[in-house]
Write an enzyme that holds these catalytic residues in place. Structure first.
Site, mmCIF file in Angstrom:
data_model
loop_
_atom_site.group_PDB
_atom_site.id
_atom_site.type_symbol
_atom_site.label_atom_id
_atom_site.label_comp_id
_atom_site.label_asym_id
_atom_site.label_seq_id
_atom_site.Cartn_x
_atom_site.Cartn_y
_atom_site.Cartn_z
ATOM 1 N N LYS A 1 0.824 -1.219 0.000
ATOM 2 C CA LYS A 1 0.000 0.000 0.000
ATOM 3 C C LYS A 1 0.850 1.257 0.000
ATOM 4 C CE LYS A 1 -4.311 -1.668 2.069
ATOM 5 N NZ LYS A 1 -5.232 -1.508 3.192
ATOM 6 N N LYS B 1 -5.325 -10.533 -6.198
ATOM 7 C CA LYS B 1 -6.451 -10.613 -5.268
ATOM 8 C C LYS B 1 -7.581 -9.670 -5.685
ATOM 9 C CE LYS B 1 -6.028 -8.519 -1.380
ATOM 10 N NZ LYS B 1 -5.664 -7.948 -0.091
ATOM 11 N N LYS C 1 -10.828 -3.963 -3.044
ATOM 12 C CA LYS C 1 -11.602 -2.715 -3.138
ATOM 13 C C LYS C 1 -10.780 -1.619 -3.782
ATOM 14 C CE LYS C 1 -13.673 -3.490 1.387
ATOM 15 N NZ LYS C 1 -13.394 -3.172 2.783
HETATM 16 P P1 TYM Z 1 -10.823 -5.377 4.788
HETATM 17 O O1 TYM Z 1 -12.005 -4.502 4.858
HETATM 18 O O2 TYM Z 1 -9.728 -5.041 3.857
HETATM 19 O O3 TYM Z 1 -11.257 -6.867 4.496
HETATM 20 C C1 TYM Z 1 -12.310 -7.464 5.209
HETATM 21 C C2 TYM Z 1 -12.210 -8.982 5.179
HETATM 22 O O4 TYM Z 1 -12.259 -9.448 3.827
HETATM 23 C C3 TYM Z 1 -11.168 -10.328 3.577
HETATM 24 N N1 TYM Z 1 -10.785 -10.202 2.156
HETATM 25 C C4 TYM Z 1 -10.721 -11.236 1.312
HETATM 26 N N2 TYM Z 1 -10.951 -12.541 1.472
HETATM 27 C C5 TYM Z 1 -10.823 -13.336 0.387
HETATM 28 N N3 TYM Z 1 -10.482 -12.886 -0.850
HETATM 29 C C6 TYM Z 1 -10.237 -11.576 -1.060
HETATM 30 N N4 TYM Z 1 -9.924 -11.150 -2.271
HETATM 31 C C7 TYM Z 1 -10.357 -10.689 0.049
HETATM 32 N N5 TYM Z 1 -10.203 -9.339 0.197
HETATM 33 C C8 TYM Z 1 -10.466 -9.060 1.493
HETATM 34 C C9 TYM Z 1 -10.082 -9.854 4.526
HETATM 35 O O5 TYM Z 1 -9.136 -10.874 4.769
HETATM 36 C C10 TYM Z 1 -10.876 -9.494 5.747
HETATM 37 O O6 TYM Z 1 -11.149 -10.655 6.538
HETATM 38 N N6 TYM Z 1 -7.527 -5.599 8.433
HETATM 39 C C11 TYM Z 1 -8.893 -6.075 8.204
HETATM 40 C C12 TYM Z 1 -9.896 -5.311 9.012
HETATM 41 C C13 TYM Z 1 -9.720 -5.457 10.483
HETATM 42 C C14 TYM Z 1 -9.860 -6.635 11.269
HETATM 43 C C15 TYM Z 1 -9.630 -6.251 12.610
HETATM 44 C C16 TYM Z 1 -10.142 -7.962 10.935
HETATM 45 C C17 TYM Z 1 -9.417 -4.441 11.365
HETATM 46 N N7 TYM Z 1 -9.377 -4.926 12.642
HETATM 47 C C18 TYM Z 1 -9.693 -7.188 13.664
HETATM 48 C C19 TYM Z 1 -10.193 -8.890 11.991
HETATM 49 C C20 TYM Z 1 -9.966 -8.502 13.307
HETATM 50 C C21 TYM Z 1 -9.198 -6.020 6.694
HETATM 51 O O7 TYM Z 1 -8.492 -6.560 5.924
HETATM 52 O O8 TYM Z 1 -10.279 -5.362 6.276
#
Ligand code: TYM
Length: 335
Positions: free
Chosen positions: A113, A198, A201
């Site tokens: 990022k 991957k 968003k």
């Molecule tokens: P975020 O919003 O980027 O993603 C949310 C969840 O979606 C999963 N994910 C995917 N899974 C499979 N294939 C993909 N292409 C894909 N893209 C995203 C992510 O692994 C995630 O589970 N850092 C976290 C947010 C967070 C969090 C936490 C999670 C903040 N605090 C505490 C668990 C516990 C995240 O990636 O958000």
């Protein structure tokens, strides 16, 4: 013994796509009746890259509404907004002070990022995983259901726990080490325009992802344009055919069929026929979620109430952990 606790979250940045759904939310829904669940909308994480203040609150509501629309049941789960519980920021600060800088500099997501942010990369982006650790540790979570891309952040969380308990625990485990819960299928849904990347968003191309709230027309267009290959017959697990593997996996997950069933059904199909089938399946399986979403988002008062109650329940647990951490670190508590 009580139920084990789960915590997870999604950032309110843009629309939720099939990766978020299959990597995270769908799994939350499937396991929720067996656990004590806390699902937050991580709006503090959403500002680690430039954000739009005009839409932040609205996006946060939309994610909370999507949790409900996807089937999160308040009988088993608590939904809340990260910024509503100030203990998240406070614990992140305390953990910052015991986390070596080089641990954070090694994080793959930061490295990826930061390139996009160039010169203006903020401290928040580097610190993202410490705030994530605080989210999890405040609830003494046993398990954290996430997609594959979060594995490294969970390993870091576990390292922070060991370091904290070792430095300040005096033989006690003040904070609990969480286990990642990463399902094999759907843990890494790939882009529709490049099966080696991957689904994300932040991909500038809307054609690269199917969002949960996409209209039938949008879904049709995206699948029509998605990348395929010129080989006859469709197969899983051919490393030369990442798009084929990804699209069959998406179909398998959307349809609820097994891998063997999908292989038998689609093995001899041409791409054109398969795309038609995938389009129909995607539209039909997302429709009930979209209908429920429309109902929930129309009732702002109802959502407000849920988030207010969620905040109260979450803050009670979070504040207790924060107090324990502060005492362990030598702080005096206000009388
Ligand atoms: P975020 O919003 O980027 O993603 C949310 C969840 O979606 C999963 N994910 C995917 N899974 C499979 N294939 C993909 N292409 C894909 N893209 C995203 C992510 O692994 C995630 O589970 N850092 C976290 C947010 C967070 C969090 C936490 C999670 C903040 N605090 C505490 C668990 C516990 C995240 O990636 O958000």
């Amino acid at each position: 013994m009580g139920r084990q606790r789960i915590l997870s979250g999604v950032q309110p940045t843009g629309n939720l796509h099939l990766g978020n759904y299959f990597g995270a939310i769908r799994n939350w829904v499937e396991i929720q009746s067996q656990y004590d669940n806390y699902y937050c909308v991580v709006d503090l994480h959403a500002i680690t890259v430039p954000h739009n203040p005009a839409t932040l609150a609205q996006d946060t509501y939309a994610i909370a509404a999507l949790y409900l629309a996807c089937g999160i049941d308040l009988q088993y789960s608590t939904i809340f907004v990260q910024s509503h519980v100030s203990a998240h920021s406070e614990l992140a600060w305390l953990l910052n002070c015991i986390t070596p800088l080089n641990w954070l500099e090694d994080m793959i997501q930061f490295k990826e990022k930061r390139i996009k942010q160039g010169e203006s990369v903020g401290m928040g982006l580097l610190d993202y995983p410490v705030l994530m650790a605080a989210d999890i540790l405040l609830y003494q979570a046993d398990k954290v259901p996430v997609g594959e891309d979060q594995k490294q952040h969970l390993e870091l969380t576990r390292d922070i726990v060991d370091r904290f308990n070792h430095q300040f625990g005096k033989g006690k485990k003040v904070i609990k080490s969480p286990e990642p819960m990463i399902r094999k299928d759907g843990a890494r849904v790939m882009s529709l325009t490049d099966g080696t990347r991957k689904m994300s968003k932040s991909d500038p191309s809307e054609l690269s992802r199917i969002n949960i709230l996409d209209s039938a027309d949008e879904i049709t267009k995206k699948i029509k344009k998605c990348k395929t290959d010129p080989i006859a017959g469709l197969t899983f697990d051919d490393s030369e055919r990442p798009e084929c593997h990804n699209l069959l996996t998406i179909y398998m997950l959307l349809s609820g069929k097994t891998k063997d069933e999908v292989t038998a059904e689609c093995g001899d199909m041409r791409w054109g026929d398969f795309k038609k089938l995938l389009t129909e399946t995607a539209i039909n399986s997302l429709q009930p979620i979209q209908e429920k979403y429309a109902e929930v988002i129309a009732e702002k008062g109802y959502l407000d109430e849920i988030l207010r109650e969620g905040r109260q329940k979450a803050a009670e647990i979070a504040n207790q952990t924060l107090e324990d951490v502060k005492v362990a670190m030598g702080y005096s508590l206000p009388m």
